[in-house]
Structure formats: C-alpha cells, structure tokens
Design a protein around this motif. Structure first.
Motif: not given
Length: 160
Positions: A112-113, A115-118
């Motif tokens: 999340q932090a 790679f902005a992956e949920p």
C-alpha cells in the motif's frame, strides 16, 4: 467490523487455535487448505494484475510457505499407542505463527505504502492455505519416519 473482515479473521483464529490442541496428523487437515486456497481465488482474486501486485503476492506466498515449513519441522509430534501420529503446537509454533501474520501484514502495508496496491483479503486466504499446505506436507513426511510403538504385553507369554 464487517463480515468481509470478521469471517477470515475468525477462521484464521480457529485454524491457528487448533494448532495448540492435541490432534492426529491425518488427510482431513487438507480440507482447510483446499477451502482457503479456493477462497483466495474468488473474484476479485488475491492481487491486481500489475507487476507490483503480482510480485508482492509471490513474495508473500513464498514467505507463507517458508513459515509453514518451519512450523512443520518444529511442531512436536509423536506416535500414540494406537499407532496414530499426533501433534500439538507449543511456544515455537506460536512464535512462528506470529511471525507469519506479522510478515503478511508488513508485506500488505508495504504494497500500500510504496506501490499503492490495495490490501487484498483474498491474498490472506490464499496465504493461509499455502502456509497450512507447506506445514501439512512437512508433518506428513515426518509422520512416516516416526517409530511405531512396541507391542503391548498385557498378558504373560504362553508357557511352552
């Protein structure tokens, strides 16, 4: 807390809790593996189809497998008088489960932090299935190597 979060947390706690009760090592333990892996692939799936999403999923599944192998190798096991192999987790098992969960959460937070992956609950289901599969494989292999108990001599030997 929604059902989407409460259900996997509840099942994970049940599965982990069962690790600390005396139970036979048997094929039925694979049912949990199949259920968790199958649930992990229910749409939308365990990760987005991006390089970062798939990469993080692979790394987290490798970590899950490694912790499963470590638990399988360190889980106390013995063969009972009935010939069945039993296991019951102890302190090392607990530490390895805590490390498994912490690693999975840390990788999710990293995704999340950086790679902005949920955060994908399906990836947790899949990871639980993979870690249990690795553990079960190792314990099943170890079970075949445990010595069988000596035959019981409840009655005196017949006189000649």
């Amino acid at each position: 807390m929604t059902v989407n979060v409460a259900l996997p947390v509840g099942i994970a706690l049940l599965v982990i809790g069962l690790q600390f009760t005396t139970r036979p090592v048997r094929w039925q333990n694979w049912i949990w593996v199949v259920l968790c892996v199958a649930r992990g692939f229910v749409p939308p799936g365990p990760s987005r189809a991006t390089a970062a999403g798939i990469g993080l999923l692979v790394v987290s599944l490798i970590a899950s497998a490694i912790f499963g192998v470590l638990r399988g190798r360190t889980m106390p096991m013995w063969r009972g008088q009935d010939g069945l192999v039993y296991r019951r987790g102890g302190g090392v098992t607990l530490l390895l489960w805590l490390a498994t969960v912490a690693t999975r959460l840390a990788l999710g937070a990293l995704g999340q932090a950086v790679f902005a992956e949920p955060f994908a609950l399906d990836a947790l289901w899949l990871g639980l299935g993979v870690t249990l599969a690795a553990q079960q494989l190792v314990m099943t292999h170890r079970a075949t190597r445990l010595p069988h108990p000596a035959p019981r001599r409840d009655r005196p030997a017949p006189a000649r």
